[in-house]
Structures are given as C-alpha cells and as structure tokens.
Design a protein around this motif. Structure first.
Motif, PDB file in Angstrom:
ATOM      1  N   ASN A 193      50.788  20.938  55.400  1.00 62.29           N
ATOM      2  CA  ASN A 193      50.205  19.910  56.261  1.00 62.29           C
ATOM      3  C   ASN A 193      48.766  19.592  55.893  1.00 62.29           C
ATOM      4  O   ASN A 193      48.312  18.456  56.058  1.00 62.29           O
ATOM      5  N   LEU A 194      48.020  20.603  55.417  1.00 61.17           N
ATOM      6  CA  LEU A 194      46.613  20.414  55.064  1.00 61.17           C
ATOM      7  C   LEU A 194      46.429  19.814  53.674  1.00 61.17           C
ATOM      8  O   LEU A 194      45.324  19.452  53.289  1.00 61.17           O
ATOM      9  N   GLY A 195      47.516  19.745  52.902  1.00 59.30           N
ATOM     10  CA  GLY A 195      47.452  19.101  51.599  1.00 59.30           C
ATOM     11  C   GLY A 195      47.014  20.000  50.460  1.00 59.30           C
ATOM     12  O   GLY A 195      46.667  19.521  49.378  1.00 59.30           O
ATOM     13  N   TYR A 196      47.038  21.330  50.644  1.00 60.65           N
ATOM     14  CA  TYR A 196      46.669  22.242  49.567  1.00 60.65           C
ATOM     15  C   TYR A 196      47.841  22.402  48.593  1.00 60.65           C
ATOM     16  O   TYR A 196      48.978  22.551  49.006  1.00 60.65           O
ATOM     17  N   LYS A 197      47.548  22.383  47.311  1.00 56.83           N
ATOM     18  CA  LYS A 197      48.577  22.708  46.324  1.00 56.83           C
ATOM     19  C   LYS A 197      48.529  24.207  46.063  1.00 56.83           C
ATOM     20  O   LYS A 197      47.552  24.883  46.399  1.00 56.83           O
ATOM     21  N   PHE A 198      49.565  24.752  45.485  1.00 57.75           N
ATOM     22  CA  PHE A 198      49.602  26.184  45.251  1.00 57.75           C
ATOM     23  C   PHE A 198      50.259  26.491  43.902  1.00 57.75           C
ATOM     24  O   PHE A 198      50.926  25.640  43.311  1.00 57.75           O
ATOM     25  N   LYS A 199      50.074  27.706  43.450  1.00 57.96           N
ATOM     26  CA  LYS A 199      50.679  28.152  42.203  1.00 57.96           C
ATOM     27  C   LYS A 199      51.151  29.581  42.378  1.00 57.96           C
ATOM     28  O   LYS A 199      50.421  30.437  42.874  1.00 57.96           O
ATOM     29  N   GLU A 200      52.388  29.853  41.982  1.00 53.63           N
ATOM     30  CA  GLU A 200      52.936  31.203  42.054  1.00 53.63           C
ATOM     31  C   GLU A 200      52.727  31.917  40.719  1.00 53.63           C
ATOM     32  O   GLU A 200      52.939  31.336  39.653  1.00 53.63           O
ATOM     33  N   ILE A 201      52.329  33.178  40.786  1.00 53.81           N
ATOM     34  CA  ILE A 201      52.154  34.004  39.587  1.00 53.81           C
ATOM     35  C   ILE A 201      53.098  35.196  39.695  1.00 53.81           C
ATOM     36  O   ILE A 201      52.970  36.007  40.622  1.00 53.81           O
ATOM     37  N   PRO A 202      54.069  35.335  38.779  1.00 55.94           N
ATOM     38  CA  PRO A 202      55.040  36.443  38.848  1.00 55.94           C
ATOM     39  C   PRO A 202      54.353  37.807  38.704  1.00 55.94           C
ATOM     40  O   PRO A 202      53.453  37.978  37.881  1.00 55.94           O
ATOM     41  N   ILE A 203      54.747  38.760  39.539  1.00 59.25           N
ATOM     42  CA  ILE A 203      54.246  40.136  39.445  1.00 59.25           C
ATOM     43  C   ILE A 203      55.422  41.096  39.609  1.00 59.25           C
ATOM     44  O   ILE A 203      56.496  40.704  40.081  1.00 59.25           O
ATOM     45  N   ASN A 204      55.220  42.346  39.245  1.00 57.51           N
ATOM     46  CA  ASN A 204      56.250  43.361  39.445  1.00 57.51           C
ATOM     47  C   ASN A 204      56.287  43.767  40.910  1.00 57.51           C
ATOM     48  O   ASN A 204      55.244  43.920  41.546  1.00 57.51           O
ATOM     49  N   THR A 205      57.467  43.906  41.462  1.00 56.66           N
ATOM     50  CA  THR A 205      57.626  44.306  42.853  1.00 56.66           C
ATOM     51  C   THR A 205      58.303  45.662  42.925  1.00 56.66           C
ATOM     52  O   THR A 205      59.346  45.875  42.294  1.00 56.66           O
ATOM     53  N   VAL A 206      57.724  46.565  43.686  1.00 59.32           N
ATOM     54  CA  VAL A 206      58.281  47.912  43.823  1.00 59.32           C
ATOM     55  C   VAL A 206      58.644  48.148  45.286  1.00 59.32           C
ATOM     56  O   VAL A 206      57.783  48.081  46.161  1.00 59.32           O
ATOM     57  N   TYR A 207      59.931  48.400  45.557  1.00 58.78           N
ATOM     58  CA  TYR A 207      60.385  48.689  46.906  1.00 58.78           C
ATOM     59  C   TYR A 207      60.580  50.200  47.068  1.00 58.78           C
ATOM     60  O   TYR A 207      61.264  50.830  46.264  1.00 58.78           O
ATOM     61  N   ILE A 208      59.979  50.763  48.095  1.00 53.58           N
ATOM     62  CA  ILE A 208      60.119  52.184  48.365  1.00 53.58           C
ATOM     63  C   ILE A 208      61.282  52.401  49.325  1.00 53.58           C
ATOM     64  O   ILE A 208      61.342  51.805  50.404  1.00 53.58           O
ATOM     65  N   LYS A 209      62.252  53.237  48.917  1.00 55.08           N
ATOM     66  CA  LYS A 209      63.444  53.527  49.730  1.00 55.08           C
ATOM     67  C   LYS A 209      64.155  52.245  50.154  1.00 55.08           C
ATOM     68  O   LYS A 209      64.473  52.045  51.337  1.00 55.08           O
ATOM     69  N   ASN A 210      64.360  51.378  49.175  1.00 50.40           N
ATOM     70  CA  ASN A 210      65.061  50.102  49.408  1.00 50.40           C
ATOM     71  C   ASN A 210      64.425  49.258  50.508  1.00 50.40           C
ATOM     72  O   ASN A 210      65.093  48.563  51.266  1.00 50.40           O
ATOM     73  N   ASN A 211      63.091  49.374  50.602  1.00 45.65           N
ATOM     74  CA  ASN A 211      62.319  48.553  51.537  1.00 45.65           C
ATOM     75  C   ASN A 211      62.698  48.815  52.994  1.00 45.65           C
ATOM     76  O   ASN A 211      62.701  47.907  53.838  1.00 45.65           O
ATOM     77  N   LYS A 212      63.001  50.070  53.330  1.00 44.98           N
ATOM     78  CA  LYS A 212      63.401  50.418  54.695  1.00 44.98           C
ATOM     79  C   LYS A 212      62.291  50.207  55.713  1.00 44.98           C
ATOM     80  O   LYS A 212      62.548  50.035  56.901  1.00 44.98           O
ATOM     81  N   SER A 213      61.057  50.239  55.247  1.00 43.44           N
ATOM     82  CA  SER A 213      59.931  50.092  56.177  1.00 43.44           C
ATOM     83  C   SER A 213      59.688  48.644  56.602  1.00 43.44           C
ATOM     84  O   SER A 213      58.917  48.378  57.506  1.00 43.44           O
ATOM     85  N   SER A 214      60.378  47.698  55.952  1.00 43.11           N
ATOM     86  CA  SER A 214      60.175  46.288  56.289  1.00 43.11           C
ATOM     87  C   SER A 214      60.764  45.960  57.654  1.00 43.11           C
ATOM     88  O   SER A 214      61.835  46.446  58.022  1.00 43.11           O
ATOM     89  N   HIS A 215      60.054  45.128  58.411  1.00 43.98           N
ATOM     90  CA  HIS A 215      60.525  44.701  59.733  1.00 43.98           C
ATOM     91  C   HIS A 215      60.877  43.217  59.735  1.00 43.98           C
ATOM     92  O   HIS A 215      60.883  42.580  60.778  1.00 43.98           O
TER      93      HIS A 215
END
Length: 208
Positions: free
Chosen positions: A49-71
């Motif tokens: 809505n504010l008109g900002y453009k963005f750019k994604e930069i790929p990074i390595n993702t590490v999930y601990i215990k299959n990401n059980k702590s995520s809510h």
C-alpha cells in the motif's frame, strides 16, 4: 499463491522474520498493527500500500526438530490476507446493490438501458470510490480519482451495451438479471485493475 493473486506480490516466503529496511521505513512499519506472524503479514500488505518495492535474497534455512517451536497457524495467521479481498467484496456488494436498485428504479420510469446504466453507475461509483480508496486499498495516489472514473466510464459502456446486446438475443430474459451476470464478470476484472492501476502507488526505496 494468495499473496500473488490477491495482492499482486510474488513472495516465496511470506513469514520469514529476517527483514532489512531503511530508517525512513521504520516510521511506517512502527504503525503496523499486529504481533508475531500477523505483524509480518500486515507489514507486507502495508509495504504494498505504501508503494515500497522489495527484493528477496535466498539464504540457508535451518529448522530445529522439524520446526516444532513454531506457532504459525495457516488459517488464523493468514486471515489478514483474505480480509483485504473480503473488504473489497463487501464494498463492491454495497455498490452493486445500490447500482442495481437505481438501475431498476430508472427503468421503471421508462429510461433506456444505456441512460439507466449511466446514471446508476455515476451515483453508485461515488460510494465505491470513497470506500475502496479509504478502506480497501488505503491509497493516497492523487491521480486515483481520474483513473477511477476513466475505468468507470469504460466499464459503464461495456456493461450497458453488453446488457443491451444480450437483451436483444434473450428477449424473454429479465434485463436486471442480464445486468447482474455482466456486472459479476466485470467485478473480478475490476479488482485487479483497481489494485494494479487505479490505487497503485509509485514504488519507493527497496525493502527486505
């Protein structure tokens, strides 16, 4: 996919917590409502809505215990995305009801299909523009009014002449029923045009 089709944002990971933005953007994002995943979703919507453009930069993702702590709850925490389109539907429905009611009234007073369409659309468009600008797309684009009424004029004649054409083919069909069918088709196309042209803001400095 929902972000892409409803918001026009192609993002591979909408819930990443690793985001970088300039000091100027901090003032805008401090005003964003919500907590945790809801905040991240709201930030992306406000970013659009504010008109900002963005750019994604790929990074390595590490999930601990299959990401059980995520809510993260895919329904609850994505509801904000659907609310945008829901608000558009509600606003369009209100404008649609007003437009159809006015069209029916003018037809009852023996107005032609084209004249009834024009007058009803002009009156209902005032409500539609005001609510879409302030409640749905939250746009501050100074040219949005001009763009909006260019769109209204084009769609008004498409609707009017389409209904007139179909009424000649299906003589026994109720003219209001034909108008509802035509305007439902226009409704979907209208959402994308308003989002990407009428209420779209100029892109500003990069975020993400």
């Amino acid at each position: 996919m929902v972000f892409k089709y409803l918001l026009g944002l192609k993002i591979s990971d909408t819930q990443t917590g690793l985001r970088a933005f300039s000091k100027n953007q901090v003032k805008d994002f401090l005003k964003v409502k919500g907590e945790r995943f809801e905040y991240e979703t709201n930030m992306l919507i406000d970013n659009k809505n504010l008109g900002y453009k963005f750019k994604e930069i790929p990074i390595n993702t590490v999930y601990i215990k299959n990401n059980k702590s995520s809510h993260f709850n895919p329904v609850r925490d994505s509801i904000t995305i659907y609310l945008l389109f829901f608000k558009y539907i509600v606003v369009s429905l209100l404008s649609f009801i007003l437009d159809i009611a006015l069209f029916g009234i003018f037809k009852a007073f023996k107005f032609t299909i084209i004249n009834a369409t024009i007058i009803a659309r002009i009156l209902s468009s005032i409500l539609n523009y005001t609510l879409n600008k302030n409640k749905v797309f939250k746009s501050f684009n100074k040219k949005s009014l001009i763009k909006y009424y260019i769109l209204v004029i084009i769609q008004m004649f498409i609707s009017g002449y389409s209904v007139k054409f179909l009424h000649k083919i299906f003589v026994n069909k109720n003219v209001i029923f034909l108008k509802i069918i035509i305007d439902l088709i226009i409704f979907i196309v209208n959402y994308y045009i308003q989002r990407e042209w009428v209420f779209k803001r100029r892109e500003r400095e990069c975020f993400y």
